[in-house]
Motif scaffolding. Structure first.
Motif, PDB file in Angstrom:
ATOM      1  N   SER A 135       0.834  -1.207   0.000  1.00  0.00           N
ATOM      2  CA  SER A 135       0.000   0.000   0.000  1.00  0.00           C
ATOM      3  C   SER A 135       0.870   1.259   0.000  1.00  0.00           C
ATOM      4  CB  SER A 135      -0.933  -0.001   1.215  1.00  0.00           C
ATOM      5  OG  SER A 135      -1.756  -1.157   1.197  1.00  0.00           O
ATOM      6  N   ARG A 148      -4.651   2.660   2.901  1.00  0.00           N
ATOM      7  CA  ARG A 148      -4.248   2.728   4.309  1.00  0.00           C
ATOM      8  C   ARG A 148      -2.985   1.888   4.522  1.00  0.00           C
ATOM      9  NH1 ARG A 148      -5.738   1.277   9.646  1.00  0.00           N
ATOM     10  NH2 ARG A 148      -6.880  -0.598   9.074  1.00  0.00           N
ATOM     11  N   THR A 156      -4.559  -4.030   4.804  1.00  0.00           N
ATOM     12  CA  THR A 156      -5.441  -3.986   3.637  1.00  0.00           C
ATOM     13  C   THR A 156      -6.307  -5.234   3.667  1.00  0.00           C
ATOM     14  OG1 THR A 156      -3.726  -2.817   2.424  1.00  0.00           O
ATOM     15  CG2 THR A 156      -5.509  -3.783   1.114  1.00  0.00           C
ATOM     16  N   ASP A 172      -4.678  -2.513  -5.245  1.00  0.00           N
ATOM     17  CA  ASP A 172      -4.076  -2.855  -3.951  1.00  0.00           C
ATOM     18  C   ASP A 172      -4.744  -4.135  -3.465  1.00  0.00           C
ATOM     19  OD1 ASP A 172      -2.506  -2.730  -1.724  1.00  0.00           O
ATOM     20  OD2 ASP A 172      -3.675  -1.197  -0.688  1.00  0.00           O
TER      21      ASP A 172
HETATM   22 MG   LIG Z   1      -1.768  -2.868   2.476  1.00  0.00          MG
END
Ligand SMILES: [Mg+2]
Ligand SMILES: Nc1nc2c(ncn2[C@@H]2O[C@H](COP(=O)(O)OP(=O)(O)OP(=O)(O)O)[C@@H](O)[C@H]2O)c(=O)[nH]1
Length: 289
Positions: A135, A148, A156, A172
């Motif tokens: 991320s 985040r 995540t 992501d």
């Molecule tokens: Mg992540």
């Protein structure tokens, strides 16, 4: 080491979702940990990625032993695999990756035009083990905080496409671990670097096993950081008893004191792992090619 549930339900679910989104991918970025390029790769991924372009990113390269990382990169180059070592937090390293991606995109646009296809943003799927920096890499790549991030694994939880200007679309994905972790070293390494949550692993075992390994591989760094003297260096001859003695000495040197002048071991187990993770002991690799 007791058996741990490494593969919670959400990981199985993300793996399935990941499989279906892979069909939309133009390029896969597999984010591994430069300190353990072997254990941090997903054993299935080669099969899943067949026919897709894959770049393997060795993230957290700032924490790994540069001479070891160099060896991994050389080995990958001999196999014609694209492996890149990055400090994901470094502006220059990220700019370098971005340049490569834009260059790759140019080729991709050119081929699409040749085939008379519509040119759309390059679709990049970012995958890897928990906490490897996926991320963070995406946020830095697209230049805003969309995903985040945290220094804990399993942050995540959902797959999400993020638009990065006109050039990229990035997916992501939640970190996934292999359903089975075969060797003790693999478990220890993934636990030591923080790919497995701390509350489900016996930190005493991980911490002391890591200490023993570093006594063998990086005795000078341990001596310098903890102010202890190691007699037999770079040898497997160091017994468990001697290692334990050194561990306790190190705890006392770092003022981890319990009542009666005894070492406060629970505190030192934690402190040692934290210092390793943050690179305070030095640049250390746990796996060599
Ligand atoms: Mg992540
Ligand atoms: N030192 C260093 N830290 C990094 C690097 N890349 C990421 N981090 C840190 O690693 C931690 C994890 O980053 P995330 O981006 O949340 O990792 P993730 O792979 O998305 O994790 P999950 O979503 O839990 O799978 C954060 O504290 C980052 O700041 C790097 O190259 N070097």
């Amino acid at each position: 080491m007791k058996e741990i549930n490494w593969f919670p339900g959400h990981m199985a679910k993300s793996r399935r979702e990941l499989l279906s989104s892979l069909t939309r991918a133009d390029l896969i970025l597999e984010v591994c940990d430069a300190r353990l390029p072997s254990s941090s790769r997903h054993p299935d991924l080669d099969k899943l990625f067949r026919k897709k372009a894959v770049w393997t990113i060795l993230g957290k390269a700032d924490l790994a032993d540069p001479s070891c990382t160099e060896k991994w990169l050389r080995q990958a180059a001999t196999k014609d695999m694209v492996w890149l070592a990055l400090n994901i937090l470094s502006y220059n390293d990220l700019m370098d990756l971005k340049r490569r991606l834009l260059d790759y995109n140019q080729q991709y646009i050119f081929i699409a035009r040749q085939k008379g296809k519509k040119v759309s943003p390059l679709r990049i799927v970012v995958v890897g083990i928990p906490n490897s920096g996926k991320s963070t890499l995406i946020n830095r790549l697209i230049g805003r905080k969309s995903a985040r991030t945290s220094n804990k694994p399993g942050v995540t939880r959902k797959l999400a496409w993020i638009r990065g200007g006109t050039d990229f679309e990035v997916l992501d994905t939640p970190g996934i671990l292999p359903p089975r972790l075969d060797t003790f070293e693999m478990k220890r390494n993934l636990a030591a670097t923080g790919a497995i949550p701390d509350d489900i692993l016996p930190i005493e075992e991980v911490s002391f096993a890591l200490f023993r390994q570093l006594l063998i591989d990086y005795p000078d760094l341990i001596e310098a950081r903890f102010g202890i003297g190691i007699k037999s260096k770079n040898t497997f001859a160091l017994s468990v008893e001697e290692s334990w003695e050194l561990f306790q000495q190190a705890a006392l040197k770092r003022n981890c004191l319990a009542s009666g002048g005894q070492p406060d071991l629970p505190r030192f187990f934690n402190l040692f792992i934290q210092e390793f993770r943050s690179g305070k002991i030095g640049r250390i690799s746990l796996e060599w090619p």
